[in-house]
Design a protein around this motif. Sequence first.
Motif, short mmCIF file in Angstrom:
data_model
loop_
_atom_site.label_atom_id
_atom_site.label_comp_id
_atom_site.label_asym_id
_atom_site.label_seq_id
_atom_site.Cartn_x
_atom_site.Cartn_y
_atom_site.Cartn_z
N SER A 98 0.82 -1.21 0.00
CA SER A 98 0.00 0.00 0.00
C SER A 98 0.86 1.26 0.00
N LEU A 99 1.96 1.24 0.70
CA LEU A 99 2.86 2.39 0.72
C LEU A 99 3.48 2.61 -0.66
N VAL A 100 3.90 1.54 -1.32
CA VAL A 100 4.47 1.64 -2.66
C VAL A 100 3.41 2.13 -3.65
N LYS A 101 2.21 1.56 -3.59
CA LYS A 101 1.13 2.00 -4.49
C LYS A 101 0.80 3.47 -4.30
N GLN A 102 0.83 3.91 -3.07
CA GLN A 102 0.45 5.28 -2.75
C GLN A 102 1.49 6.29 -3.24
N HIS A 103 2.77 5.94 -3.20
CA HIS A 103 3.82 6.92 -3.48
C HIS A 103 4.59 6.70 -4.77
N TYR A 104 4.53 5.52 -5.36
CA TYR A 104 5.25 5.25 -6.59
C TYR A 104 4.33 5.48 -7.79
N SER A 105 4.88 6.05 -8.84
CA SER A 105 4.14 6.16 -10.10
C SER A 105 4.07 4.76 -10.71
N TYR A 106 3.27 4.63 -11.75
CA TYR A 106 3.17 3.33 -12.41
C TYR A 106 4.53 2.87 -12.92
N GLN A 107 5.29 3.77 -13.53
CA GLN A 107 6.61 3.39 -14.05
C GLN A 107 7.57 2.98 -12.94
N GLN A 108 7.48 3.60 -11.79
CA GLN A 108 8.32 3.22 -10.65
C GLN A 108 7.93 1.82 -10.14
N ARG A 109 6.64 1.51 -10.18
CA ARG A 109 6.19 0.17 -9.76
C ARG A 109 6.67 -0.88 -10.76
N VAL A 110 6.64 -0.54 -12.05
CA VAL A 110 7.16 -1.45 -13.08
C VAL A 110 8.66 -1.67 -12.85
N GLU A 111 9.37 -0.61 -12.53
CA GLU A 111 10.81 -0.73 -12.25
C GLU A 111 11.05 -1.63 -11.03
N LEU A 112 10.20 -1.52 -10.03
CA LEU A 112 10.32 -2.39 -8.85
C LEU A 112 10.11 -3.85 -9.23
N VAL A 113 9.17 -4.11 -10.13
CA VAL A 113 8.96 -5.48 -10.61
C VAL A 113 10.18 -5.96 -11.39
N ARG A 114 10.78 -5.08 -12.18
CA ARG A 114 12.01 -5.44 -12.89
C ARG A 114 13.12 -5.80 -11.91
N MET A 115 13.21 -5.03 -10.82
CA MET A 115 14.20 -5.32 -9.79
C MET A 115 13.92 -6.67 -9.13
N MET A 116 12.65 -6.99 -8.95
CA MET A 116 12.28 -8.30 -8.38
C MET A 116 12.77 -9.43 -9.28
N TRP A 117 12.59 -9.26 -10.59
CA TRP A 117 13.06 -10.28 -11.54
C TRP A 117 14.58 -10.40 -11.48
N ALA A 118 15.28 -9.29 -11.42
CA ALA A 118 16.74 -9.33 -11.35
C ALA A 118 17.19 -10.08 -10.10
N LEU A 119 16.50 -9.87 -9.02
CA LEU A 119 16.83 -10.56 -7.77
C LEU A 119 16.50 -12.04 -7.85
N ALA A 120 15.36 -12.36 -8.43
CA ALA A 120 14.94 -13.77 -8.53
C ALA A 120 15.88 -14.58 -9.41
N LEU A 121 16.41 -13.95 -10.44
CA LEU A 121 17.27 -14.67 -11.38
C LEU A 121 18.76 -14.53 -11.05
N ALA A 122 19.09 -13.86 -9.96
CA ALA A 122 20.49 -13.61 -9.59
C ALA A 122 21.25 -14.89 -9.29
N ASP A 123 20.55 -15.92 -8.81
CA ASP A 123 21.24 -17.17 -8.46
C ASP A 123 21.33 -18.13 -9.65
N GLY A 124 20.90 -17.68 -10.82
CA GLY A 124 20.99 -18.50 -12.01
C GLY A 124 19.88 -19.51 -12.16
N GLU A 125 18.93 -19.48 -11.26
CA GLU A 125 17.81 -20.42 -11.30
C GLU A 125 16.51 -19.66 -11.57
N HIS A 126 15.60 -20.34 -12.26
CA HIS A 126 14.26 -19.80 -12.45
C HIS A 126 13.34 -20.67 -11.60
#
Length: 149
Positions: A89-117
Amino acid sequence: MLESVQRFFRQVMANPGQPDESSPTLELAAAALLCEIMRADFHTAPSELATLRALLTQHFRMSEADIDELMALAQDEVENSVDHYQFVSLVKQHYSYQQRVELVRMMWALALADGEHHPLEEHRIRQLADLMHVSHADFIRTKLQVKGE
């Protein structure tokens, strides 16, 4: 349990206009959501911690000491929180849509950092993206971007 509820109401009644000091900051909320992805597969690899540090440093432009503190606080918040509502809720309230998309991109980078999907990580990212009102198209686009990097 009853005591904690009573303590909450005493604090609210004593300072009705004051924000709760225990509520997370925007930086902590974003970092906690990233930590949630990191622990989704029940294994935290050193490469994931290094990626988290790099993402937070790049995203928030903080000192190394501040990043260390933020990472420790975020991991503690995720371990002790019941749900993600306060963070999302804090992220939705203060982040623009593009910032939320960037946060999702960061999540993917973190999820794939160990070389596993790992399916559990993908599921958690999908849940959080939905809660943050990020479209499925952007969810897939960010996944493909990170895989292509």
